[in-house]
Each structure stands twice: as structure tokens, then as C-alpha cells.
Scaffold this motif. Structure first.
Motif, short mmCIF file in Angstrom:
data_model
loop_
_atom_site.label_atom_id
_atom_site.label_comp_id
_atom_site.label_asym_id
_atom_site.label_seq_id
_atom_site.Cartn_x
_atom_site.Cartn_y
_atom_site.Cartn_z
N ARG A 296 -37.98 -29.24 -47.56
CA ARG A 296 -37.86 -28.65 -46.23
C ARG A 296 -36.97 -27.41 -46.21
O ARG A 296 -36.97 -26.68 -45.24
CB ARG A 296 -37.33 -29.69 -45.24
N ILE A 297 -36.20 -27.21 -47.26
CA ILE A 297 -35.22 -26.12 -47.28
C ILE A 297 -35.75 -24.99 -48.15
O ILE A 297 -35.98 -25.16 -49.34
CB ILE A 297 -33.86 -26.64 -47.77
N ALA A 298 -35.95 -23.84 -47.52
CA ALA A 298 -36.55 -22.69 -48.22
C ALA A 298 -35.52 -21.94 -49.06
O ALA A 298 -35.83 -21.47 -50.16
CB ALA A 298 -37.20 -21.75 -47.21
N LYS A 299 -34.31 -21.77 -48.55
CA LYS A 299 -33.24 -21.07 -49.26
C LYS A 299 -31.92 -21.75 -48.90
O LYS A 299 -31.80 -22.37 -47.84
CB LYS A 299 -33.15 -19.60 -48.84
N LEU A 300 -30.93 -21.56 -49.77
CA LEU A 300 -29.64 -22.21 -49.59
C LEU A 300 -28.51 -21.21 -49.76
O LEU A 300 -28.52 -20.42 -50.72
CB LEU A 300 -29.50 -23.35 -50.61
N ALA A 301 -27.54 -21.23 -48.85
CA ALA A 301 -26.32 -20.43 -48.98
C ALA A 301 -25.13 -21.36 -48.82
O ALA A 301 -25.07 -22.15 -47.87
CB ALA A 301 -26.27 -19.31 -47.94
N LEU A 302 -24.22 -21.30 -49.77
CA LEU A 302 -23.03 -22.15 -49.76
C LEU A 302 -21.80 -21.25 -49.72
O LEU A 302 -21.63 -20.39 -50.59
CB LEU A 302 -23.01 -23.03 -51.02
N ILE A 303 -20.96 -21.44 -48.72
CA ILE A 303 -19.83 -20.55 -48.49
C ILE A 303 -18.53 -21.36 -48.54
O ILE A 303 -18.35 -22.30 -47.76
CB ILE A 303 -19.96 -19.84 -47.13
N ASP A 304 -17.64 -20.97 -49.45
CA ASP A 304 -16.33 -21.62 -49.57
C ASP A 304 -16.45 -23.14 -49.56
O ASP A 304 -15.87 -23.83 -48.72
CB ASP A 304 -15.39 -21.14 -48.44
N THR A 305 -17.20 -23.65 -50.52
CA THR A 305 -17.45 -25.09 -50.56
C THR A 305 -17.36 -25.60 -52.00
O THR A 305 -17.00 -24.86 -52.91
CB THR A 305 -18.80 -25.43 -49.90
N THR A 306 -17.70 -26.85 -52.20
CA THR A 306 -17.62 -27.49 -53.51
C THR A 306 -18.66 -28.59 -53.62
O THR A 306 -19.05 -29.17 -52.61
CB THR A 306 -16.21 -28.08 -53.76
N ALA A 307 -19.07 -28.86 -54.85
CA ALA A 307 -19.97 -29.99 -55.11
C ALA A 307 -19.19 -31.19 -55.62
O ALA A 307 -19.74 -32.27 -55.80
CB ALA A 307 -21.02 -29.58 -56.14
N ARG A 308 -17.90 -31.00 -55.87
CA ARG A 308 -17.07 -32.05 -56.46
C ARG A 308 -16.75 -33.15 -55.45
O ARG A 308 -16.63 -32.89 -54.26
CB ARG A 308 -15.77 -31.46 -56.98
N PRO A 309 -16.54 -34.37 -55.96
CA PRO A 309 -16.07 -35.43 -55.06
C PRO A 309 -14.60 -35.16 -54.71
O PRO A 309 -13.93 -34.38 -55.39
CB PRO A 309 -16.22 -36.69 -55.90
N ASP A 310 -14.13 -35.78 -53.67
CA ASP A 310 -12.73 -35.63 -53.29
C ASP A 310 -11.87 -36.41 -54.28
O ASP A 310 -12.15 -37.59 -54.53
CB ASP A 310 -12.51 -36.16 -51.87
N PRO A 311 -10.85 -35.79 -54.86
CA PRO A 311 -9.97 -36.56 -55.75
C PRO A 311 -9.36 -37.75 -55.00
O PRO A 311 -9.03 -37.65 -53.81
CB PRO A 311 -8.88 -35.55 -56.14
N ALA A 312 -9.20 -38.87 -55.68
CA ALA A 312 -8.71 -40.09 -55.04
C ALA A 312 -7.37 -39.86 -54.33
O ALA A 312 -7.14 -40.40 -53.25
CB ALA A 312 -8.58 -41.20 -56.08
N ALA A 313 -6.52 -39.04 -54.90
CA ALA A 313 -5.20 -38.79 -54.30
C ALA A 313 -5.30 -38.06 -52.96
O ALA A 313 -4.37 -38.11 -52.16
CB ALA A 313 -4.33 -37.99 -55.27
N ASN A 314 -6.41 -37.39 -52.72
CA ASN A 314 -6.57 -36.63 -51.47
C ASN A 314 -6.72 -37.53 -50.24
O ASN A 314 -6.44 -37.09 -49.13
CB ASN A 314 -7.80 -35.71 -51.55
N ALA A 315 -7.17 -38.76 -50.43
CA ALA A 315 -7.39 -39.64 -49.28
C ALA A 315 -6.11 -39.80 -48.47
O ALA A 315 -6.11 -39.63 -47.25
CB ALA A 315 -7.94 -40.98 -49.73
N ALA A 316 -5.03 -40.11 -49.13
CA ALA A 316 -3.75 -40.31 -48.43
C ALA A 316 -3.28 -39.01 -47.80
O ALA A 316 -2.77 -39.01 -46.67
CB ALA A 316 -2.69 -40.86 -49.39
#
Length: 193
Positions: free
Chosen positions: A38-58
Motif C-alpha cells: 500500500r505504500i508507494a514511497k517512504l521518507a524517514l526523518i530523524d528516526t531509528t529502526a533500533r529497539p529502545d535500549p532496556a535502560a531507556n524504559a526507566a
């Protein structure tokens, strides 16, 4: 994030161009995984594909508590020097615009966003499945979604175009809107076809 992506897709047209900024870019990666045709083109701005590091939850949850205590102004002002390029640290108009956005968001929505970020999928394993023309834009002074994470996005998606936005940190669309618009205009399909 999977539920949010499903909800957005349910309201979206059958085929569309998708641009996502920050957490919206993380959602865009989930959307393209769920509905790649369904998606013809993709633009990603100031983002990441990485999971959140576990320490970030707190850290994220403590920031929500602080936002409820100090208000959304304090939430932005405490992180201000990390959010924007050094050349924009003293830009009062930009600071007020971002604070106004944070106030509109509010602490309840911030909490929802924090939980989505904490529980997001590691999209790095899915990058090679993305076949759409993809544009990756990053503020040259980005400190929230690291530049190496954004380079990883571009490297993981075949043929992705990666551009740094000068005089911008995490809020590139607000810090240097002319540069972001220039690259997005070139990414958009030509209307003369």
C-alpha cells in the motif's frame, strides 16, 4: 506501535506516500511491515529502526513523571540543548514553537508515546524487505536518534537516499524547513507525468 500502525492503515487510502518524523518514523516502519503493497514511497526523518535500549524504559518513565510535576515546558527545557543544533539553542521562536507542541501533546499522550517507544519492534531485521524508494533525512546535529542509527536505516534499505540537514538537530523539519522541503519535493512524484 503495532496497534497504532493498524489504526493509521485502516484510515489511509489504498495506496499512499508515507513520511514519518521521529516516533512517526518508527510507526512508518511498522506500517510498511504490515502493508508493504500500500505504500508507494517512504521518507524517514530523524528516526531509528533500533529497539529502545532496556535502560531507556526507566528514563522515559521518569521523564513522564517529571513532565507531570514540572509541566511540559520543563520537559522540553531540560532537554533543549540535546533537541536542537547548537546554532538553534538561542532561537526563542523555535523554542516556543516546540514548547507549544509539547503543551498540546500533554503528559498523558507523552506517557502513551513513551510506552510505544519502549515496546517498539526492532525493525532492523525488516529493512532489507523494503523495496520502496526511500529517503532518510537527519539533522546534522541529531542527538536523540543517533546519526549512526540513521545511516544504518539508509544502509539497510536498498537504494535509500540519505541526506543530512545542516543547522538542525532532532527537530530538522522545524529547524531547517527549507532544506527538509527541498528533499521532500524531490522525493514526491512529479506532477507533470
Amino acid at each position: 506501535m503495532q496497534d497504532v500502525a493498524r489504526k493509521v492503515l485502516a484510515d489511509a487510502p489504498p495506496e499512499f506516500l508515507l513520511a514519518g518524523f521521529s516516533l512517526g518514523g518508527i510507526c512508518a516502519l511498522e506500517m510498511i511491515a504490515q502493508a508493504p503493497n500500500r505504500i508507494a514511497k517512504l521518507a524517514l526523518i530523524d528516526t531509528t529502526a533500533r529497539p529502545d535500549p532496556a535502560a531507556n524504559a526507566a528514563i522515559r518513565r521518569r521523564a513522564v513523571v517529571d513532565a507531570r510535576t514540572k509541566g511540559m515546558d520543563g520537559y522540553i527545557l531540560d532537554a533543549w540543548a540535546r533537541l536542537v543544533a547548537p546554532s538553534n539553542v538561542d532561537n526563542a521562536e523555535l523554542r516556543q514553537a516546540i514548547i507549544a507542541m509539547a503543551r498540546d501533546c500533554g503528559a498523558d499522550r507523552l506517557e502513551d508515546q513513551a510506552e510505544m517507544a519502549i515496546h517498539r519492534f526492532d525493525s532492523r531485521v525488516r529493512l532489507s524487505d523494503i523495496r520502496q524508494e526511500t529517503l532518510v533525512l537527519a539533522g546534522a546535529h541529531e542527538q536523540i536518534c543517533s546519526l549512526d542509527a540513521q545511516q544504518e536505516l539508509a544502509d539497510g534499505i536498498a537504494g535509500a537516499q540519505f541526506q543530512l540537514i545542516e543547522n538542525a538537530g532532532h527537530f530538522a523539519p522545524l529547524e531547517n524547513p527549507a532544506a527538509v522541503a527541498f528533499y521532500l519535493r524531490n522525493w514526491l512524484p512529479s506532477s507533470s507525468a
